[in-house]
Design a protein around this motif. Structure first.
Motif, PDB file in Angstrom:
ATOM      1  N   GLU A  42       0.965  -1.349   0.109  1.00 33.15           N
ATOM      2  CA  GLU A  42       0.011   0.075  -0.016  1.00 33.15           C
ATOM      3  C   GLU A  42       1.051   1.251   0.019  1.00 33.15           C
ATOM      4  OE1 GLU A  42      -3.686   0.977  -0.569  1.00 33.15           O
ATOM      5  OE2 GLU A  42      -3.244  -1.114   0.083  1.00 33.15           O
ATOM      6  N   HIS A  74      -2.267   0.510   8.304  1.00 33.07           N
ATOM      7  CA  HIS A  74      -2.920  -0.440   7.564  1.00 33.07           C
ATOM      8  C   HIS A  74      -3.334  -1.559   8.091  1.00 33.07           C
ATOM      9  CE1 HIS A  74      -3.963  -2.200   3.503  1.00 33.07           C
ATOM     10  NE2 HIS A  74      -3.376  -3.312   3.954  1.00 33.07           N
ATOM     11  N   SER A 111      -7.981  -3.293   4.111  1.00 36.24           N
ATOM     12  CA  SER A 111      -7.747  -4.273   2.857  1.00 36.24           C
ATOM     13  C   SER A 111      -8.680  -5.706   3.417  1.00 36.24           C
ATOM     14  CB  SER A 111      -6.444  -4.552   2.404  1.00 36.24           C
ATOM     15  OG  SER A 111      -5.835  -5.246   3.577  1.00 36.24           O
ATOM     16  N   SER A 153      -8.642  -0.054   0.339  1.00 31.42           N
ATOM     17  CA  SER A 153      -7.367  -0.391  -0.153  1.00 31.42           C
ATOM     18  C   SER A 153      -7.343  -0.208  -1.673  1.00 31.42           C
ATOM     19  CB  SER A 153      -6.676  -1.788   0.109  1.00 31.42           C
ATOM     20  OG  SER A 153      -5.628  -2.062  -0.652  1.00 31.42           O
TER      21      SER A 153
END
Length: 439
Positions: A238, A252, A370, A406
């Motif tokens: 990412e 993240h 994500s 994401s």
């Protein structure tokens, strides 16, 4: 960047070697999308120097130029990209119920070679994977420059992995994979690769194409095995190719059967003193007290993910099984099924509460989600945002960090595994080894 490399180079040969690596890195990081003139300008190189470097890298099978898709009058503009027989990183994503292997070229283009389910045991997952990788290494040698393997648990030095919800404890990943560390000097046959799915976001991962092996050389290249946590790899991806690119401090979070996370500082996951930091899913962030298979109590990850979704509906869960049920549940929530909506809302609220605690602690600029986190963001954004903002300190509410799905979908762990291999390869020593072996 130019000054940094020049400061470390004491001879013209050393400076040229550094600039070769800088050029390769720039081509890789931009996804092989910039023209030679753009790269020359961005790297601060003279046009003549750039021309010589590209010629050297093409001669050694590292770069190949193609005309730009669109150009004005005059000589066509060239775009440096991966050589058709250039270096390949094998990237592996070992999920709780299946694994996937891809061959990745400089610039990030990937070809999915194989996807196979497994039984959730270390031997049942990793021994067949090792056999598959040895076969791909033999066919693609000597192009392969390393293998990156993402796993759904903390990875300790030496490649020891612990996946509590699968009852994996101190599993010796390199030992079970049993990969050779140098290529056999034998020319492999030309083979077509299987069809790879189109991604939904960059980097560009088109439908697979034939991977052409390179003739053998007299030199054996090292092929490092990099074993890492799937969420840390997803965060790395990412930062390189997604929503965290150019972000100094980012958070993240990856949602699958449960939840994992990583803190990204200056483009790199923060590993911790022993390499197993940022186990955010195993923090008691939202007030629960149920025992977790990791040995702690009240772990946040028990309330977010596939297992939590299935538990809300009274369905069998655990042991790395039930992904198909979770996907059907999310589809049902999309069309308004009340039970599915309640389960999704509960997970989204738990996710938002935990994220606020981490934001209060780490002060990130952006928070990316994500895996199934993308679905929770899409299906229950108001509830997710409300619980997130409620948990923030007052000083953070005026300018809270952005919550973003994401850009890489489910591909982050695989892409991060690729990046770990190219990080090891894109050094002066490794590139010089390749050039000696292939020139």
């Amino acid at each position: 960047m130019r000054a940094e490399h020049e400061a470390g180079a004491t001879t013209s040969g050393a400076l040229r070697a550094h600039n070769r690596v800088r050029l390769l890195r720039a081509v890789h990081d931009c996804g092989a999308s910039l023209t030679r003139s753009q790269l020359t300008r961005d790297l601060g190189l003279a046009r003549g120097t750039a021309s010589v470097l590209v010629g050297e890298l093409a001669e050694s099978g590292l770069l190949h130029e193609e005309p730009a898709p669109e150009h004005g009058r005059g000589r066509p503009t060239q775009v440096p990209g991966p050589h058709p027989r250039g270096p390949i990183a094998l990237a592996v994503d070992v999920r709780e119920d299946a694994w996937e292997v891809a061959a990745c070229e400089l610039g990030g283009r990937a070809t999915v070679l194989e996807v196979r389910p497994h039984d959730g045991t270390p031997e049942g997952a990793l021994v067949p994977l090792g056999a598959a990788l040895r076969g791909h290494l033999e066919r693609l040698a000597p192009r392969v420059v390393g293998t990156g393997v993402a796993l759904a648990g903390p990875v300790r030095p030496g490649g020891l992995v612990d996946i509590a919800h699968l009852r994996w404890s101190s599993v010796d990943v390199p030992g079970l994979l049993a990969l050779p560390q140098a290529p056999e000097l034998q020319a492999p046959p030309r083979i077509p690769a299987s069809q790879a799915p189109e991604p939904q976001a960059p980097p560009r991962i088109p439908a697979s194409q034939a991977l052409e092996p390179r003739p053998p050389s007299r030199h054996a290249l090292p092929r490092p095995l990099v074993v890492g946590n799937d969420t840390a790899f997803a965060g790395l991806a990412e930062a390189r190719r997604g929503e965290l690119r150019g972000v100094a401090v980012g958070l993240h979070l990856h949602v699958d059967f449960d939840l994992g996370g990583t803190l990204i500082v200056d483009g790199r996951p923060l590993a911790g003193a022993t390499g197993v930091g940022a186990e955010f899913g195993h923090m008691p962030l939202i007030g629960g007290d149920a025992p977790c298979m990791c040995g702690a109590y009240g772990c946040w990850g028990q309330e977010v993910g596939t297992n939590a979704l299935l538990r809300h509906l009274g369905l069998t869960h655990g042991g790395g099984r039930g992904r198909d049920h979770a996907e059907r549940l999310l589809s049902a929530a999309t069309v308004g099924d009340e039970g599915a909506v309640r389960a999704v809302t509960s997970c989204a609220e738990a996710l938002g509460r935990g994220v606020s605690a981490l934001v209060n602690a780490h002060d990130p600029e952006v928070v990316t989600l994500s895996g199934f986190g993308v679905d929770l963001h899409r299906l229950a954004l108001p509830q997710l945002t409300e619980r997130f903002e409620r948990g923030l300190m007052a000083i953070r509410r005026e300018r809270p960090p952005r919550l973003a799905p994401s850009a890489l979908g489910w591909r982050g762990s695989l892409i991060g595994a690729m990046e770990s291999v190219f990080d090891a390869f894109l050094t002066v020593d490794a590139v010089d080894q390749w050039r000696r072996a292939h020139t």
